[in-house]
Scaffold this active site. Structure first.
Site, mmCIF file in Angstrom:
data_model
loop_
_atom_site.group_PDB
_atom_site.id
_atom_site.type_symbol
_atom_site.label_atom_id
_atom_site.label_comp_id
_atom_site.label_asym_id
_atom_site.label_seq_id
_atom_site.Cartn_x
_atom_site.Cartn_y
_atom_site.Cartn_z
ATOM 1 N N ARG A 106 -15.979 -0.519 -2.650
ATOM 2 C CA ARG A 106 -16.216 -1.910 -3.080
ATOM 3 C C ARG A 106 -17.697 -2.121 -3.360
ATOM 4 O O ARG A 106 -18.062 -2.741 -4.369
ATOM 5 C CB ARG A 106 -15.726 -2.870 -1.987
ATOM 6 C CG ARG A 106 -14.210 -2.953 -1.955
ATOM 7 C CD ARG A 106 -13.691 -3.747 -0.773
ATOM 8 N NE ARG A 106 -12.274 -4.047 -0.969
ATOM 9 C CZ ARG A 106 -11.440 -4.411 0.006
ATOM 10 N NH1 ARG A 106 -11.868 -4.507 1.248
ATOM 11 N NH2 ARG A 106 -10.184 -4.668 -0.272
ATOM 12 N N ILE B 180 0.844 -1.199 0.000
ATOM 13 C CA ILE B 180 0.000 0.000 0.000
ATOM 14 C C ILE B 180 0.883 1.253 0.000
ATOM 15 O O ILE B 180 0.630 2.201 -0.744
ATOM 16 C CB ILE B 180 -0.961 0.026 1.209
ATOM 17 C CG1 ILE B 180 -1.832 -1.229 1.240
ATOM 18 C CG2 ILE B 180 -1.855 1.274 1.166
ATOM 19 C CD1 ILE B 180 -2.786 -1.317 2.419
ATOM 20 N N HIS C 157 -14.574 -2.329 10.397
ATOM 21 C CA HIS C 157 -13.972 -2.867 9.180
ATOM 22 C C HIS C 157 -13.783 -4.366 9.348
ATOM 23 O O HIS C 157 -12.685 -4.861 9.568
ATOM 24 C CB HIS C 157 -12.628 -2.179 8.936
ATOM 25 C CG HIS C 157 -11.984 -2.598 7.650
ATOM 26 N ND1 HIS C 157 -12.592 -2.492 6.436
ATOM 27 C CD2 HIS C 157 -10.756 -3.123 7.395
ATOM 28 C CE1 HIS C 157 -11.787 -2.936 5.493
ATOM 29 N NE2 HIS C 157 -10.665 -3.334 6.049
#
Ligand code: A3D
Length: 311
Positions: free
Chosen positions: A154, A14, A178
């Site tokens: 998403r 990331i 999450h």
């Protein structure tokens, strides 16, 4: 005006993409920070990205470092330090290792850049952002977790894939923790303003919600070694950009709730206004009974993981 400084704590999958996106958007100069064993890797990534500059036309200065002195003067940190999931692991399995890392990172950021805005990505997200806030003692507007932006993205992608209409016109939000208990708010999802509930049959919509909840795991399984990185990086960059350019975007983020939605003392995904003041406001709205129940369930899951930090 002097350039802004963005420091990425963790220069892995990331982190590398964050550096690329920050440079492409010319958000400022970028420091990719990692542990001494990975110093060569982040210095190499930084040089590679400097050499992309002539093609892309950005002037951002990108450096790699393992020296905390180099983070001084940072405006915004994005933290991905830690380990990602492997198949069969849930996000909670990462807690012990990543908590130790987060405590160390929080102490060092507090000493070197006490006024910075901090976006946490490391998992388990809701506990890691809580830990950062506790250990650093930063004000609540300075600390936020990235999760809802990705989870909503998403959900948007899946709705666009299902309907065949442009993803640009799909709006929706996913609230809560999450993890598998996250709460896609289908009632408020639209395509170009048209309610998704009028476009997709209830049973199919339920399947899309379920896929959204485990979308991270779907990618972990496919990779076999690590977790998603392109979309997570872009999601965090949107939050950083809103802060640096005072855009006041409304993004589902893990923000510290103090009474909002009946939640007290926990970071959890809620619609958040991000501007130059950091987390400027949480936008509360009326939930229906089912959504209230779902939010209660996800809060219980978040509380459980936070309790495991012992903080
Ligand atoms: P990876 O490619 O392993 O990068 C992590 C980097 O952190 C490595 O380069 C490590 O060397 C570095 N690191 C470890 N300890 C430290 C430290 N003390 N200081 C600085 N750097 C350190 O992982 P990744 O980039 O794929 O994922 C990073 C984290 O993000 C993981 O915890 C993932 O689970 C998490 N993640 C969260 C989301 C959310 O939506 C919240 C999505 C995807 C991944």
């Amino acid at each position: 005006m002097a350039r802004k400084k963005i420091t990425l704590i963790g220069g892995g999958q990331i982190g590398g993409n964050l550096a690329l996106l920050a440079a492409q958007k010319e958000l400022g100069d970028v420091v990719i920070f990692d542990i001494p064993q990975s110093e060569g890797m982040v210095k190499g990534k930084a040089l590679d990205l400097m050499q992309l500059g002539p093609h892309e036309g950005y002037d951002s200065n990108i450096t790699g470092s393992a020296d905390w002195n180099d983070v001084k003067g940072t405006d915004v940190f994005i933290i991905t330090a830690g380990i990602p999931r492997k198949p069969g692991m849930n996000r909670e399995d990462l807690l012990e290792i990543n908590l130790g890392i987060m405590k160390d990172v929080a102490k060092n950021i507090k000493v070197n850049a006490p006024d910075a805005f901090v976006i946490v990505i490391s998992n388990p997200l809701d506990a890691m952002v809580y830990a950062f806030h506790k250990v650093s003692g930063f004000k609540k507007n300075q600390v936020v977790g990235m999760a809802g932006a990705l989870d909503s993205g998403r959900f948007r992608a899946f709705i666009a894939m299902e309907t065949g209409y442009s993803v640009q016109d799909v709006t929706c939000m996913v609230l809560g923790g999450h993890g598998d208990t996250m709460v896609p708010i289908s009632r408020l999802a639209t395509v170009g303003g048209v309610p998704v509930t009028d476009l997709i049959q209830p049973e199919r919509l339920k399947e899309i919600e379920d896929r959204t909840r485990v979308a991270g795991g779907e990618i972990v399984k496919l990779f076999g070694n690590g977790s998603a990185f392109y979309a997570p990086a872009q999601s965090a960059i949107e939050m950083a950009e809103s802060f640096l350019r005072d855009k006041k975007r409304v993004i589902p983020c893990a923000s510290l709730c103090e009474g909002e939605f009946g939640i007290n003392g926990y970071f959890i995904g809620v619609p958040t206004v991000i501007g130059s003041g950091g987390v400027e406001k949480i936008l509360e709205f009326t939930l229906d009974d089912n959504e209230k129940n779902e939010l209660k369930k996800t809060l219980t899951a978040v509380k459980h993981t936070v309790a495991e930090t012992g903080l």
